[in-house]
Design a protein around this motif. Structure first.
Motif, PDB file in Angstrom:
ATOM      1  N   ARG A 208       0.833  -1.215   0.000  1.00 40.96           N
ATOM      2  CA  ARG A 208       0.000   0.000   0.000  1.00 40.96           C
ATOM      3  C   ARG A 208       0.867   1.265   0.000  1.00 40.96           C
ATOM      4  O   ARG A 208       0.567   2.228  -0.701  1.00 40.96           O
ATOM      5  CB  ARG A 208      -0.952  -0.028   1.177  1.00 40.96           C
ATOM      6  N   ILE A 209       1.939   1.250   0.762  1.00 40.21           N
ATOM      7  CA  ILE A 209       2.858   2.394   0.781  1.00 40.21           C
ATOM      8  C   ILE A 209       3.485   2.587  -0.595  1.00 40.21           C
ATOM      9  O   ILE A 209       3.566   3.709  -1.093  1.00 40.21           O
ATOM     10  CB  ILE A 209       3.943   2.200   1.872  1.00 40.21           C
TER      11      ILE A 209
ATOM     12  N   GLY B 173       2.205   1.676  -3.438  1.00 40.34           N
ATOM     13  CA  GLY B 173       1.145   2.170  -4.311  1.00 40.34           C
ATOM     14  C   GLY B 173       0.923   3.663  -4.170  1.00 40.34           C
ATOM     15  O   GLY B 173       0.805   4.384  -5.167  1.00 40.34           O
ATOM     16  N   LEU B 174       0.884   4.151  -2.935  1.00 38.07           N
ATOM     17  CA  LEU B 174       0.720   5.587  -2.701  1.00 38.07           C
ATOM     18  C   LEU B 174       1.917   6.370  -3.247  1.00 38.07           C
ATOM     19  O   LEU B 174       1.752   7.452  -3.804  1.00 38.07           O
ATOM     20  CB  LEU B 174       0.528   5.860  -1.210  1.00 38.07           C
TER      21      LEU B 174
ATOM     22  N   ILE C 152       1.569   6.613  -7.168  1.00 38.09           N
ATOM     23  CA  ILE C 152       0.547   7.588  -7.556  1.00 38.09           C
ATOM     24  C   ILE C 152       1.040   8.998  -7.253  1.00 38.09           C
ATOM     25  O   ILE C 152       0.911   9.910  -8.075  1.00 38.09           O
ATOM     26  CB  ILE C 152      -0.784   7.291  -6.842  1.00 38.09           C
ATOM     27  N   GLY C 153       1.642   9.182  -6.090  1.00 35.43           N
ATOM     28  CA  GLY C 153       2.151  10.490  -5.692  1.00 35.43           C
ATOM     29  C   GLY C 153       3.230  11.010  -6.616  1.00 35.43           C
ATOM     30  O   GLY C 153       3.272  12.203  -6.938  1.00 35.43           O
TER      31      GLY C 153
ATOM     32  N   GLY D 126      -0.014   1.515  -8.986  1.00 33.69           N
ATOM     33  CA  GLY D 126      -0.244   2.102  -7.670  1.00 33.69           C
ATOM     34  C   GLY D 126      -1.633   1.790  -7.153  1.00 33.69           C
ATOM     35  O   GLY D 126      -1.809   1.425  -5.985  1.00 33.69           O
ATOM     36  N   LEU D 127      -2.639   1.906  -8.006  1.00 31.61           N
ATOM     37  CA  LEU D 127      -4.017   1.606  -7.589  1.00 31.61           C
ATOM     38  C   LEU D 127      -4.159   0.123  -7.213  1.00 31.61           C
ATOM     39  O   LEU D 127      -4.850  -0.205  -6.227  1.00 31.61           O
ATOM     40  CB  LEU D 127      -4.991   1.969  -8.695  1.00 31.61           C
TER      41      LEU D 127
ATOM     42  N   VAL E 277      -2.514  -0.293  -3.783  1.00 34.59           N
ATOM     43  CA  VAL E 277      -3.322   0.300  -2.716  1.00 34.59           C
ATOM     44  C   VAL E 277      -4.560  -0.561  -2.429  1.00 34.59           C
ATOM     45  O   VAL E 277      -4.931  -0.774  -1.270  1.00 34.59           O
ATOM     46  CB  VAL E 277      -3.734   1.744  -3.069  1.00 34.59           C
TER      47      VAL E 277
END
Length: 165
Positions: free
Chosen positions: A24-25, A27-28, A31-32, A157-158, A161
């Motif tokens: 999840r990290i 993925g964020l 995206i970031g 990324g999605l 997450v």
């Protein structure tokens, strides 16, 4: 060199790591990075020494999460690599890390005959994908290539997450 050492460390920690939060990290982060790149159109290329740390992080992450090509993608794009140069650099890094991980997984009893057979069975599809990819990349502009890579980063990324990967 840092990627290789980090890949060994990550491979040895694989059995004990909390993978879901790490994905999840990641993925964020992916995206970031795309959002940041879109907001800062000319962010400047990273210095060569920054790739020591990018390599270390990607080697470690690759061993824990599988392949983290998306982790290095923003740095390669920021450095100005596109199309063949991007793909060749990514491929050279991936081969080095995957060979290192294979040795480390073998040492840690994570590499079985069944896994090797799966790898051998998937090899023809990998080769066909590489051939098709080369044909496609040769026909797209640098701008379209960057957009495609960024779209892939957001998609990856999605998935990370959402916990789907």
């Amino acid at each position: 060199m840092n990627a290789t050492a980090s890949a060994v460390a990550g491979a040895l920690l694989l059995a004990h790591a909390p993978l879901s939060p790490l994905k999840r990290i990641l993925g964020l982060f992916l995206i970031g990075v795309v959002v940041w790149r879109r907001l800062h159109r000319r962010p400047g290329a990273p210095r060569d020494h920054a790739f020591v740390w990018v390599g270390a992080a990607s080697g470690f992450g690759s061993a824990l999460l599988g392949s983290v090509g998306p982790l290095t993608a923003p740095f390669f794009l920021a450095y100005g690599l596109t199309r063949a140069a991007y793909i060749g650099t990514e491929a050279a890094a991936a081969v080095t890390m995957h060979l290192t991980k294979t040795a480390a997984y073998g040492t840690g009893d994570l590499l079985t005959t069944r896994v090797l057979l799966y790898g051998a069975a998937l090899t023809p599809a990998t080769l066909a994908g590489s051939w098709a990819g080369k044909k496609i990349v040769g026909r797209v502009s640098d701008r379209a290539f960057v957009i495609l890579v960024e779209a892939g980063l957001v998609a990856a990324g999605l998935l990370f997450v959402a916990g789907i990967s």
